[in-house]
Design a protein around this motif. Structure first.
Motif: not given
Ligand code: B12
Length: 353
Positions: A61, A65, A82, A120, A124, A164, A189, A191, A212, A215
């Motif tokens: 995922q 991104g 996704t 995400p 978790l 995020s 948690g 980003p 995770a 966590a």
């Molecule tokens: C899929 C996705 C979407 C989907 C989400 C659908 C869904 N059901 O989740 C949709 C289409 C809705 C979306 C929308 C947007 N998105 Co988006 N999206 C993504 C993408 C490609 C994947 C997300 C994902 O599943 N990541 C995988 C997870 C597992 O990673 P993670 O977040 O790091 O999670 C881990 C840890 O952080 C931790 N963790 C997470 N939560 C918690 C909570 C606790 C308590 C703890 C302890 C740990 C923890 O555990 C997880 C597993 O180890 C990401 C890319 C990325 N790098 O993640 C972009 C990304 C997050 N999105 C981004 C953007 C810009 C957007 C939008 C603004 C786009 C737009 N122009 O509209 C919108 C915002 C919507 C909103 N208001 O929320 C950017 C954010 C950049 C930034 N500067 O912040 C990213 C990074 C893409 C990029 N490379 O630029 N998105």
């Protein structure tokens, strides 16, 4: 950590990097059945279910991104991928249900208000279940009052909030305040909270973990008690952030028309994000948050969106219009933000989300 129900890894099973490549190819081909088959085969070959969730699906995922941000994948391709990953998480979890410890504790998992990145939090939640936690998964975009109502009704030991986008930090503070009133500790948690969790402390969360696995380890430790002295949100934060949000539409329209004769929808969207991230930076009083956003927006390829050249001009224009907000203008004019803008002009940005 190994989920107890999984068999020991088998010699000869494809390594997880190879599984991830295969999985990404299935996502690229919009091949849901294939993606499910790749993930289940990895589990059947002896890979830990948790590793498949975190090192295959979550990592894939992140790559999705990157491809979206680089302009090589469309928004639709990202949405399809996704959706498939959500289905794969469910299939993997059903295929080998957690069969290990139970009764470790009760936890609610929710995304912040306005936060639509639910996957995400879902990952978790699955990992916590595998470690014996009874999880209530509340889903995407849950308003603070609704979280508090759930806590009052269900009385979990902890609430985990996921986000995020740093632009959701004001919502994080609202949820922390609502949860504190119920006496439930908040684990933050995702980003949104910064690479080292610095903004989790700024908004008063009781704990933060980078992923995770961490966590699970943190929740194993005796207590979650935040450092209230680290909270940076004060009256100025609230006032200037509220002013920015209240003037969002007018600021976006005004800056857009200064930048271009015919502003595109993409430009307007990007300027909206710029105002939101500026408001979040003001809220936690950290120019580094805005500088990070500047580098990120400069690295994203959205046809018609804000260009690297325009970011600095947009910020100057905002500073002019926000002359009565001293913290906001100081952040825009900070060295960190100026350097990030200069980096865009010189083309030295690195994509960091
Ligand atoms: C899929 C996705 C979407 C989907 C989400 C659908 C869904 N059901 O989740 C949709 C289409 C809705 C979306 C929308 C947007 N998105 Co988006 N999206 C993504 C993408 C490609 C994947 C997300 C994902 O599943 N990541 C995988 C997870 C597992 O990673 P993670 O977040 O790091 O999670 C881990 C840890 O952080 C931790 N963790 C997470 N939560 C918690 C909570 C606790 C308590 C703890 C302890 C740990 C923890 O555990 C997880 C597993 O180890 C990401 C890319 C990325 N790098 O993640 C972009 C990304 C997050 N999105 C981004 C953007 C810009 C957007 C939008 C603004 C786009 C737009 N122009 O509209 C919108 C915002 C919507 C909103 N208001 O929320 C950017 C954010 C950049 C930034 N500067 O912040 C990213 C990074 C893409 C990029 N490379 O630029 N998105």
């Amino acid at each position: 950590m190994s989920a107890p129900a999984d068999p020991a890894p088998l010699a000869g099973a494809a390594d997880l990097a190879a599984v991830r490549e295969d999985y990404l190819d299935r996502l690229a081909a919009s091949d849901e059945q294939g993606a499910v088959a790749v993930a289940l085969a990895a589990v059947d070959a002896g890979h830990d279910t948790e590793d498949v969730l975190l090192d295959v699906i979550a990592e894939a995922q992140r790559e999705v991104g990157e491809r979206w941000a680089a302009g090589t994948w469309s928004v639709v391709q990202e949405h399809i991928a996704t959706h498939i990953s959500e289905r794969v998480v469910a299939a993997v979890s059903r295929h080998r249900p957690a069969g290990g410890p139970t009764g470790v504790g009760r936890i609610a998992v929710a995304c912040l208000d306005g936060e639509w990145h639910g996957l995400p939090a879902r990952l978790l939640a699955e990992v916590l279940v595998r470690h014996g936690w009874e999880v209530s998964y509340l889903g995407s975009s849950v308003p603070a009052a609704q979280v508090a109502m759930h806590l009052n009704a269900a009385g979990p030991d902890v609430v985990a909030v996921s986000s995020s986008l740093p632009s959701r930090l004001p919502a994080a503070r609202r949820v922390v305040e609502a949860c504190r009133a119920t006496g439930t500790p908040v684990l933050a948690g995702g980003p949104a909270f910064g690479p080292d969790g610095e903004w989790a402390r700024s908004v008063g969360a009781d704990g933060w973990a980078p992923d995770a696995r961490a966590a699970v380890a943190l929740l194993d430790s005796p207590s979650l008690t935040g450092d209230q002295d680290a909270v940076t949100v004060d009256d100025t934060s609230r006032e200037e952030q509220a002013l920015l949000q209240g003037r969002r539409g007018e600021l976006v329209a005004g800056v857009a028309s200064r930048l271009r004769d015919e502003p595109s929808e993409e430009l307007t969207d990007d300027l909206g994000h710029l105002v939101d991230f500026l408001a979040a930076a003001v809220y936690v009083d950290d120019a580094g948050l805005l500088a990070r956003f500047v580098r990120w927006i400069g690295s994203v390829v959205v046809p018609g969106g804000l260009t690297g050249d325009e970011v600095g001009r947009a910020l100057d224009e905002l500073a002019t219009r926000l002359g009565d907000s001293p913290r906001t203008t100081a952040l825009i004019r900070s060295d960190a933000v100026r350097e990030a803008c200069a980096g865009l002009r010189e083309g030295t940005t690195e994509g960091s989300a």
